[in-house]
Scaffold this motif. Structure first.
Motif, mmCIF file in Angstrom:
data_model
loop_
_atom_site.group_PDB
_atom_site.id
_atom_site.type_symbol
_atom_site.label_atom_id
_atom_site.label_comp_id
_atom_site.label_asym_id
_atom_site.label_seq_id
_atom_site.Cartn_x
_atom_site.Cartn_y
_atom_site.Cartn_z
ATOM 1 N N TYR A 110 0.446 11.708 44.117
ATOM 2 C CA TYR A 110 -0.076 13.273 43.775
ATOM 3 C C TYR A 110 -0.548 14.004 45.276
ATOM 4 C CZ TYR A 110 0.328 12.376 38.919
ATOM 5 O OH TYR A 110 0.902 12.267 37.683
ATOM 6 N N LEU A 111 -0.547 15.035 45.391
ATOM 7 C CA LEU A 111 -0.845 15.660 46.614
ATOM 8 C C LEU A 111 -1.920 16.712 46.281
ATOM 9 C CD1 LEU A 111 2.517 16.374 48.474
ATOM 10 C CD2 LEU A 111 1.072 14.350 48.826
ATOM 11 N N ASP A 112 -3.033 16.589 46.788
ATOM 12 C CA ASP A 112 -4.049 17.767 46.591
ATOM 13 C C ASP A 112 -3.791 18.622 47.948
ATOM 14 O OD1 ASP A 112 -5.411 16.162 44.590
ATOM 15 O OD2 ASP A 112 -6.660 15.274 45.764
ATOM 16 N N LEU A 113 -3.674 19.796 47.294
ATOM 17 C CA LEU A 113 -3.462 20.774 48.120
ATOM 18 C C LEU A 113 -4.668 21.670 48.425
ATOM 19 C CD1 LEU A 113 -0.020 22.173 46.863
ATOM 20 C CD2 LEU A 113 -0.281 20.331 48.490
ATOM 21 N N SER A 114 -4.602 22.259 49.603
ATOM 22 C CA SER A 114 -5.743 23.219 50.176
ATOM 23 C C SER A 114 -6.197 24.387 49.181
ATOM 24 C CB SER A 114 -5.186 23.901 51.609
ATOM 25 O OG SER A 114 -4.223 24.633 51.495
ATOM 26 N N ASP A 115 -5.168 24.835 48.277
ATOM 27 C CA ASP A 115 -5.409 25.886 47.357
ATOM 28 C C ASP A 115 -6.327 25.381 46.077
ATOM 29 O OD1 ASP A 115 -3.235 24.901 46.091
ATOM 30 O OD2 ASP A 115 -2.072 26.467 46.163
ATOM 31 N N GLY A 116 -6.416 24.282 45.866
ATOM 32 C CA GLY A 116 -7.304 23.534 44.920
ATOM 33 C C GLY A 116 -6.238 23.037 43.768
ATOM 34 N N THR A 117 -5.002 23.116 43.988
ATOM 35 C CA THR A 117 -3.964 22.534 43.018
ATOM 36 C C THR A 117 -3.500 21.293 43.371
ATOM 37 O OG1 THR A 117 -2.098 23.495 44.148
ATOM 38 C CG2 THR A 117 -3.027 24.953 42.550
ATOM 39 N N THR A 118 -2.672 20.526 42.713
ATOM 40 C CA THR A 118 -2.303 19.373 42.896
ATOM 41 C C THR A 118 -0.686 19.178 42.387
ATOM 42 O OG1 THR A 118 -4.268 18.159 42.226
ATOM 43 C CG2 THR A 118 -2.340 16.790 42.108
ATOM 44 N N LEU A 119 -0.066 18.575 43.238
ATOM 45 C CA LEU A 119 1.450 18.605 43.262
ATOM 46 C C LEU A 119 1.778 17.309 43.226
ATOM 47 C CD1 LEU A 119 4.286 20.142 43.474
ATOM 48 C CD2 LEU A 119 3.989 19.769 45.874
ATOM 49 N N ALA A 120 2.621 16.847 42.263
ATOM 50 C CA ALA A 120 3.452 15.574 42.004
ATOM 51 C C ALA A 120 4.357 15.602 42.963
ATOM 52 C CB ALA A 120 3.886 15.476 40.529
ATOM 53 N N ALA A 121 4.374 14.301 43.632
ATOM 54 C CA ALA A 121 5.489 14.057 44.663
ATOM 55 C C ALA A 121 6.468 12.905 43.956
ATOM 56 C CB ALA A 121 4.917 13.910 46.049
ATOM 57 N N MET A 122 7.033 13.229 43.102
ATOM 58 C CA MET A 122 7.865 11.967 42.181
ATOM 59 C C MET A 122 8.997 11.240 43.122
ATOM 60 S SD MET A 122 8.682 14.512 39.041
ATOM 61 C CE MET A 122 9.559 13.362 38.065
ATOM 62 N N GLY A 123 9.280 11.748 44.542
ATOM 63 C CA GLY A 123 10.028 10.841 45.246
ATOM 64 C C GLY A 123 9.585 9.487 45.758
ATOM 65 N N ILE A 124 7.853 9.536 45.349
ATOM 66 C CA ILE A 124 7.220 7.997 45.722
ATOM 67 C C ILE A 124 6.678 7.852 44.626
ATOM 68 C CG2 ILE A 124 5.481 6.909 47.074
ATOM 69 C CD1 ILE A 124 5.696 9.262 49.283
ATOM 70 N N GLN A 125 7.303 6.805 43.721
ATOM 71 C CA GLN A 125 7.218 6.375 42.615
ATOM 72 C C GLN A 125 7.104 5.018 42.274
ATOM 73 O OE1 GLN A 125 10.692 7.008 39.635
ATOM 74 N NE2 GLN A 125 10.473 8.840 40.902
ATOM 75 N N THR A 126 6.185 4.540 41.548
ATOM 76 C CA THR A 126 5.810 2.977 41.439
ATOM 77 C C THR A 126 6.842 2.392 40.261
ATOM 78 O OG1 THR A 126 4.216 3.413 39.428
ATOM 79 C CG2 THR A 126 3.312 3.569 41.963
ATOM 80 N N GLY A 127 7.526 3.081 39.679
ATOM 81 C CA GLY A 127 8.488 2.537 38.742
ATOM 82 C C GLY A 127 9.054 0.920 38.890
ATOM 83 N N ILE A 128 10.112 0.888 39.664
ATOM 84 C CA ILE A 128 10.904 -0.560 39.944
ATOM 85 C C ILE A 128 10.314 -1.067 41.124
ATOM 86 C CG2 ILE A 128 12.899 -1.489 40.889
ATOM 87 C CD1 ILE A 128 14.500 0.734 39.093
ATOM 88 N N ALA A 129 9.755 -0.571 42.149
ATOM 89 C CA ALA A 129 9.352 -1.104 43.668
ATOM 90 C C ALA A 129 7.839 -0.538 43.871
ATOM 91 C CB ALA A 129 10.312 -0.678 44.583
ATOM 92 N N LYS A 130 6.815 -1.201 43.084
ATOM 93 C CA LYS A 130 5.664 -0.717 43.346
ATOM 94 C C LYS A 130 5.102 -0.992 44.852
ATOM 95 C CE LYS A 130 0.978 -1.145 41.184
ATOM 96 N NZ LYS A 130 0.111 -1.816 40.289
ATOM 97 N N GLN A 131 5.416 -2.170 45.382
ATOM 98 C CA GLN A 131 4.987 -2.271 46.767
ATOM 99 C C GLN A 131 5.611 -1.123 47.620
ATOM 100 O OE1 GLN A 131 2.454 -4.214 47.358
ATOM 101 N NE2 GLN A 131 2.173 -4.498 45.233
ATOM 102 N N ARG A 132 6.750 -0.986 47.452
ATOM 103 C CA ARG A 132 7.703 -0.049 48.118
ATOM 104 C C ARG A 132 6.926 1.265 48.054
ATOM 105 N NH1 ARG A 132 12.884 1.212 49.564
ATOM 106 N NH2 ARG A 132 13.220 3.130 50.546
ATOM 107 N N ALA A 133 6.332 1.791 46.968
ATOM 108 C CA ALA A 133 5.918 3.016 46.695
ATOM 109 C C ALA A 133 4.484 2.973 47.430
ATOM 110 C CB ALA A 133 5.532 3.070 45.135
ATOM 111 N N ILE A 134 3.615 1.760 47.315
ATOM 112 C CA ILE A 134 2.602 1.778 48.146
ATOM 113 C C ILE A 134 2.559 1.982 49.502
ATOM 114 C CG2 ILE A 134 0.484 0.382 48.576
ATOM 115 C CD1 ILE A 134 0.771 -0.926 45.630
ATOM 116 N N ALA A 135 3.545 1.171 50.201
ATOM 117 C CA ALA A 135 3.787 1.257 51.616
ATOM 118 C C ALA A 135 4.270 2.886 52.058
ATOM 119 C CB ALA A 135 4.909 0.402 52.028
#
Length: 154
Positions: A110-135
């Motif tokens: 999730y990206l916290d934005l300067s306008d006070g909103t949050t944007l999900a960034a689904m391109g980095i997800q923990t599903g199959i490769a959790k360590q890869r997502a963390i990196a």
């Protein structure tokens, strides 16, 4: 897909983050579904033309849905970040990103934005490769810290 990290500790720009394993699984299943339904529709002699069209259409629809699910990515470029989710695409300047979050239990960044909103960034997800997502989340966080004005937290 993560870029190699040079001596500076930051990936070279532009870099694209996407859940490659999930993408491969989804597109493979969609392709197999289409091939099987097409083969069945053509091999079964009792099928009418309408039946064949229905089977092939169902395979195409399944492949289309799975291709849509495999679409998410995050592209970091020198001038900002592009977040592509299932049906939306949003371009952000580096300064608009205040924080990069990937907390325990989060499905994606999730990206916290300067306008006070949050944007999900689904391109980095923990599903199959959790360590890869963390990196990947750490790499994006480092890029935001280097190029933007934000603070990052896990």
């Amino acid at each position: 897909m993560s870029a190699p990290v040079p001596a500076t500790g930051l990936p070279e720009l532009p870099v694209t983050f996407r859940p490659t394993g999930t993408r491969v699984v989804l597109l493979t299943i969609g392709t197999v579904l289409l091939v099987v339904l097409t083969a069945l529709s053509l091999l079964l002699e009792s099928f009418t033309t309408g039946d064949r069209i229905s089977f092939i259409s169902t395979g195409l629809l399944g492949l289309g849905v799975l291709a849509l699910l495999s679409r998410p990515k995050v592209v970091a470029a020198p001038d900002g970040v592009t977040v592509v989710n299932l049906t939306t695409k949003r371009r952000l300047a580096w300064a608009q990103i205040v924080r990069v979050n990937l907390r325990a239990g989060d499905a994606w960044v999730y990206l916290d934005l300067s306008d006070g909103t949050t944007l999900a960034a689904m391109g980095i997800q923990t599903g199959i490769a959790k360590q890869r997502a963390i990196a990947d989340a750490r790499a994006l966080r480092a890029l935001v810290d280097a190029h933007g004005t934000g603070r990052s937290a896990t």
